[in-house]
Motif scaffolding. Structure first.
Motif, PDB file in Angstrom:
ATOM      1  N   LEU A 188      43.318  14.434  -2.343  1.00 56.73           N
ATOM      2  CA  LEU A 188      44.326  14.966  -2.696  1.00 56.73           C
ATOM      3  C   LEU A 188      45.197  14.167  -3.708  1.00 56.73           C
ATOM      4  O   LEU A 188      45.780  14.689  -4.973  1.00 56.73           O
ATOM      5  N   GLY A 192      46.145  15.506  -7.423  1.00 56.74           N
ATOM      6  CA  GLY A 192      47.615  14.972  -7.774  1.00 56.74           C
ATOM      7  C   GLY A 192      47.522  14.502  -9.550  1.00 56.74           C
ATOM      8  O   GLY A 192      48.188  14.823 -10.291  1.00 56.74           O
ATOM      9  N   GLU A 195      46.478  17.252 -11.578  1.00 56.45           N
ATOM     10  CA  GLU A 195      47.429  18.336 -12.007  1.00 56.45           C
ATOM     11  C   GLU A 195      48.354  17.669 -13.105  1.00 56.45           C
ATOM     12  O   GLU A 195      48.904  18.435 -14.104  1.00 56.45           O
ATOM     13  N   GLU A 292      43.262  24.128  -6.653  1.00 60.09           N
ATOM     14  CA  GLU A 292      44.016  23.075  -5.913  1.00 60.09           C
ATOM     15  C   GLU A 292      45.133  22.266  -6.901  1.00 60.09           C
ATOM     16  O   GLU A 292      45.980  22.094  -6.321  1.00 60.09           O
ATOM     17  N   THR A 293      44.847  22.303  -8.290  1.00 59.71           N
ATOM     18  CA  THR A 293      46.241  21.912  -9.140  1.00 59.71           C
ATOM     19  C   THR A 293      47.225  22.991  -8.874  1.00 59.71           C
ATOM     20  O   THR A 293      48.514  22.654  -9.159  1.00 59.71           O
ATOM     21  N   GLU A 296      49.228  22.253  -5.878  1.00 58.66           N
ATOM     22  CA  GLU A 296      49.979  21.148  -6.165  1.00 58.66           C
ATOM     23  C   GLU A 296      51.349  21.611  -6.754  1.00 58.66           C
ATOM     24  O   GLU A 296      52.625  21.089  -6.585  1.00 58.66           O
ATOM     25  N   ARG A 299      52.776  25.529  -5.068  1.00 60.52           N
ATOM     26  CA  ARG A 299      53.078  25.626  -3.529  1.00 60.52           C
ATOM     27  C   ARG A 299      53.344  27.119  -3.180  1.00 60.52           C
ATOM     28  O   ARG A 299      54.150  27.621  -2.597  1.00 60.52           O
ATOM     29  N   TYR A 318      45.958  21.442   2.336  1.00 59.91           N
ATOM     30  CA  TYR A 318      47.607  21.618   1.707  1.00 59.91           C
ATOM     31  C   TYR A 318      48.378  22.514   3.089  1.00 59.91           C
ATOM     32  O   TYR A 318      49.519  22.465   2.634  1.00 59.91           O
TER      33      TYR A 318
END
Length: 454
Positions: A188, A192, A195, A292-293, A296, A299, A318
């Motif tokens: 994660l 982050g 991103e 996944e970005t 982040e 949401r 997440y």
């Protein structure tokens, strides 16, 4: 003796997985760390490579050097080229010279050991220890092909993200290779960082973060299944339309569609048409970023897909609501039976709610590790054994017990009667009746019975 670690990567997701493992200090110290990138695109000569992906520079900073495998073996293609046995010593000397390895002890960290380029690289350094890292859900399934024991016995461990807590990967277990999970916190953190580095994605998603937006969007994940010959192109486009309809039925009016990076632009048209018909706003992302970005940044209120690994990262890492669609249709036509996509399909189908079942989607919560171990471990073993009975021969008794006790209307879709019959497993046709499928009289009687019932 100096140690050089060579990390082979072909995707941004895989590179992020390696970065997380490095940050978690899962690799022993080394004098030098090389990231070797490989472009598997059919048109690799003109297609953007991994080094061109947004955010790659941030991830590659963890390595001392970045090298291009395509350039090393040009004009051969990484997915097909393998060295001749007699040429291996020549290749190793050449690579040690051109890469400045000298007499260093080499350690290899690769993905998909069963096929090139990972297997090719491991053959070129016959004295190197090997570690395998998992790029997605396929690590939960069996090794795709029988490996030369001289290669399999060199593998020290399988590193993987714990996307299904409670399940242990089957990959390379025939060699007694242990699995080790990469800490979720490390992954994660890397996402982050990634991103924050993807400025182009930030510009593209800015429209979704305007003050007038009153709800988090539903994120729809495309996979380009037709390129894998899993479904026809038209059916895959209709699957995208189903995603839009399902999200709309659940009350979502803000939708984001993330197509697969290799999919043509036309693949989003059906989703756009359906969104316009239903009166919902759909944004199609063109920047090739990791899902996944987007987790982040956006949401999302819901993540929808067929059997993408991104569904499990969304749910497990997440804590986002998720739903699947189309898994049943893909399972029904998946061929050949040992197709390595079978395990990801089974896991997603068994774990996640169907998008068409609104009540199930709204009430679903991820099952705990104890429940997963109790309910899915046996299924995973049974499916894995039926896929690769020779590789997982020691699991036959376990597969027989599970099939004998758990074959129901809900679980039959994960198997075929023909496969169970061939392997002599519960659910197959007994040997003394095996002539029936080939009997014209039996087939004629079955047709008559169906007409009478119908």
């Amino acid at each position: 003796m100096n140690v050089t670690q060579i990390f082979l990567a072909s995707t941004l997701y895989g590179t992020a997985t390696l970065a997380a493992a490095l940050d978690a200090e899962l690799f022993p110290p080394a004098g030098r760390r090389i990231l070797l990138t490989s472009n598997h695109s059919v048109t690799a000569e003109i297609a953007p490579g991994l080094a061109d992906a947004p955010g790659f520079a941030s991830l590659s900073a963890r390595f001392d050097e970045v090298l291009d495998w395509n350039a090393v073996i040009a004009p051969q293609h990484p997915s097909t080229w393998s060295p001749r046995a007699d040429d291996v010593p020549l290749w190793e000397r050449q690579l040690r010279s051109s890469w400045g390895l000298g007499t260093d002890r080499v350690e290899l960290i690769v993905e998909s050991l069963q096929v090139p380029p990972s297997q090719s690289l491991c053959r070129l350094f016959p004295g190197a220890a090997i570690e395998v890292y998992a790029d997605g859900l396929m690590s939960y399934g069996p090794t795709r092909f029988r490996l030369d024991p001289g290669l399999g016995m060199r593998v020290r461990r399988v590193l993987h993200l714990d996307l299904v807590p409670g399940l242990e990967p089957l990959l390379l277990t025939e060699f007694g290779v242990r699995a080790e999970a990469i800490p979720a916190a490390a992954f994660l953190k890397v996402i982050g960082e990634l991103e924050a580095a993807v400025e182009t994605a930030a510009v593209e998603t800015a429209a979704l973060e305007t003050p007038e937006r009153t709800e988090a969007p539903a994120l729809l994940l495309g996979q380009y299944l037709s390129a894998l010959d899993l479904v026809p192109a038209a059916e895959e486009e209709e699957l995208h339309g189903e995603m839009v309809r399902g999200a709309h039925a659940l009350g979502h009016r803000e939708l984001v569609f993330k197509p697969h990076p290799s999919a043509p632009a036309a693949y989003s048209r059906r989703a756009e048409e359906e969104a316009e018909r239903l009166g919902v706003r759909l944004t199609v992302l063109s920047t090739p970023v990791l899902a996944e970005t987007l987790y982040e940044r956006l949401r999302p209120a819901l993540v929808v897909g067929c059997f993408s690994t991104g569904l499990l990262t969304a749910a497990t890492l997440y804590g986002l609501p998720v739903a699947r669609t189309g898994t049943g249709a893909v399972l029904a036509r998946l061929s050949p039976y040992p197709n390595s996509n079978r395990i990801p399909l089974v896991l997603v189908d068994a774990l996640l709610p169907d998008l068409a079942d609104t009540a199930a989607v709204r009430s679903w919560t991820p099952p705990g590790p104890e429940r997963v171990a109790a309910e899915l471990a046996g299924l995973l073993t049974a499916v894995g054994f039926t896929m690769q009975p020779r590789i997982l021969a020691e699991h036959r008794a376990e597969a027989e017990r599970w099939l004998g006790a758990h074959l129901t209307d809900d679980t039959w879709r994960y198997f075929t009667r023909r496969r169970l019959t061939t392997l002599g497993l519960p659910g197959g046709i007994p040997a003394q009746l095996s002539f029936l499928p080939r009997s014209r009289a039996a087939r004629r009687l079955a047709r008559l019975l169906r007409r009478a019932v119908g």
